[in-house]
Design a protein around this motif. Structure first.
Motif, PDB file in Angstrom:
ATOM      1  N   UNK A  14      40.554  22.881  26.905  1.00  0.00           N
ATOM      2  CA  UNK A  14      41.954  22.900  27.342  1.00  0.00           C
ATOM      3  C   UNK A  14      42.146  23.215  28.819  1.00  0.00           C
ATOM      4  N   UNK A  15      41.081  23.588  29.524  1.00  0.00           N
ATOM      5  CA  UNK A  15      41.248  23.891  30.948  1.00  0.00           C
ATOM      6  C   UNK A  15      39.927  23.716  31.675  1.00  0.00           C
ATOM      7  N   UNK A  16      39.999  23.754  32.995  1.00  0.00           N
ATOM      8  CA  UNK A  16      38.806  23.764  33.826  1.00  0.00           C
ATOM      9  C   UNK A  16      37.891  22.576  33.616  1.00  0.00           C
ATOM     10  N   UNK A 186      30.037  27.643  41.875  1.00  0.00           N
ATOM     11  CA  UNK A 186      31.456  27.999  41.876  1.00  0.00           C
ATOM     12  C   UNK A 186      32.313  26.740  41.895  1.00  0.00           C
ATOM     13  N   UNK A 187      33.230  26.673  40.947  1.00  0.00           N
ATOM     14  CA  UNK A 187      34.079  25.498  40.752  1.00  0.00           C
ATOM     15  C   UNK A 187      35.526  25.959  40.688  1.00  0.00           C
ATOM     16  N   UNK A 191      38.402  30.314  35.813  1.00  0.00           N
ATOM     17  CA  UNK A 191      37.351  31.330  35.819  1.00  0.00           C
ATOM     18  C   UNK A 191      37.060  31.830  37.227  1.00  0.00           C
ATOM     19  N   UNK A 192      37.342  30.997  38.226  1.00  0.00           N
ATOM     20  CA  UNK A 192      37.113  31.395  39.610  1.00  0.00           C
ATOM     21  C   UNK A 192      37.919  32.643  39.966  1.00  0.00           C
ATOM     22  N   UNK A 202      43.167  31.754  47.807  1.00  0.00           N
ATOM     23  CA  UNK A 202      42.601  30.983  48.909  1.00  0.00           C
ATOM     24  C   UNK A 202      41.482  31.764  49.595  1.00  0.00           C
ATOM     25  N   UNK A 203      41.674  33.071  49.703  1.00  0.00           N
ATOM     26  CA  UNK A 203      40.626  33.908  50.289  1.00  0.00           C
ATOM     27  C   UNK A 203      39.380  33.877  49.417  1.00  0.00           C
ATOM     28  N   UNK A 204      39.568  33.920  48.107  1.00  0.00           N
ATOM     29  CA  UNK A 204      38.435  33.857  47.193  1.00  0.00           C
ATOM     30  C   UNK A 204      37.668  32.547  47.390  1.00  0.00           C
ATOM     31  N   UNK A 205      38.400  31.445  47.438  1.00  0.00           N
ATOM     32  CA  UNK A 205      37.758  30.140  47.579  1.00  0.00           C
ATOM     33  C   UNK A 205      36.989  30.054  48.887  1.00  0.00           C
TER      34      UNK A 205
END
Length: 252
Positions: A14-16, A186-187, A191-192, A202-205
């Motif tokens: 259902x996601x990701x 990392x996608x 879950x990210x 955005x900082x995480x990415x």
């Protein structure tokens, strides 16, 4: 790379990455058995796929339930009469070092990421053997291939999933069954959001991208296309493979 009339089970659909795999398979003519816990999201996905001309069903289960594999297979066979592909995608991340990981955390992560894939594969294998054909794709992680800080249970579960992939591949290599694993880094998925604390996504990415040679995280469709290729007859001489989709991370 056609899946016309092929029946494909996708867990965590259902996601990701799971949803992207389902959509990619749908675009290639597959009949889909979608598995997840959220009935509302599952029904919405079935409706969205139907609008594109794809026939699918949704099986709402918690894969920790020991009865889930039999229910999934029963509904798949009752609706479509066969099963051609199993994508074990459902996964769970709980952060923590060995000292921080509780027994409950360890058991839950290992059960969903490893044991659930084992139980569902074990349920489906007799059907594949009867047909003389079948493809299993396990969605592992680049952390199955290397260590990582602060995610002990997750890394161990994915490394064990990689070994399960190899063992099943060897056991059934002469019986028409292929078993492979795709290992994404990392996608950009929900879950990210668990990778770092805080709300600045955005900082995480950007932080994660800095550690990847290609300087960005993966898009779900990039991972899904590899999963679908490995599941397909175009990969007919591939079994027991662990395929990184990691922007060069495992090459370091």
């Amino acid at each position: 790379m056609s899946f016309e009339h092929s029946v494909c089970i996708v867990t965590g659909a259902t996601s990701g990455i799971g949803r992207a795999v389902a959509e990619e398979l749908a675009s290639r003519g597959a009949l889909l058995v979608l598995v997840g816990r959220d009935l509302s999201k599952g029904q919405s996905l079935v409706t969205a796929l139907a609008a594109r001309g794809t026939e699918s069903i949704f099986v709402a289960v918690d894969l920790a339930d020991r009865k889930a594999p039999a229910l999934i297979q029963m509904q798949a066979l009752e609706r479509f009469g066969r099963i051609d592909v199993l994508v074990n995608n459902a996964g769970l991340l709980i952060n923590g070092t060995a000292l921080e990981c509780t027994d409950a955390d360890w058991d839950r992560v290992l059960d969903i990421n490893l044991s659930a894939a084992f139980r569902l594969s074990r349920e489906i294998l007799p059907t594949f053997l009867k047909q003389g054909a079948g493809s299993i794709v396990n969605v592992a992680s680049d952390w199955a291939l290397m260590g990582a800080k602060g995610a002990t249970a997750y890394c161990v579960s994915k490394a064990a999933l990689a070994q399960l992939t190899r063992c099943m591949a060897l056991d059934y290599s002469t019986q028409g069954i292929r078993v492979n694993a795709v290992c994404p880094s990392d996608t950009d998925t929900p879950m990210l959001d668990l990778a770092y604390e805080g709300d600045d996504r955005e900082w995480k990415i950007q932080t994660l991208a800095a550690s990847i040679p290609m300087a960005r995280v993966a898009r779900v469709e990039e991972v899904a296309k590899v999963v679908v290729f490995v599941a397909s007859s175009d990969a007919s001489f591939m079994t027991g493979a662990l395929i990184p989709v990691d922007g060069g991370t495992s090459a370091q």
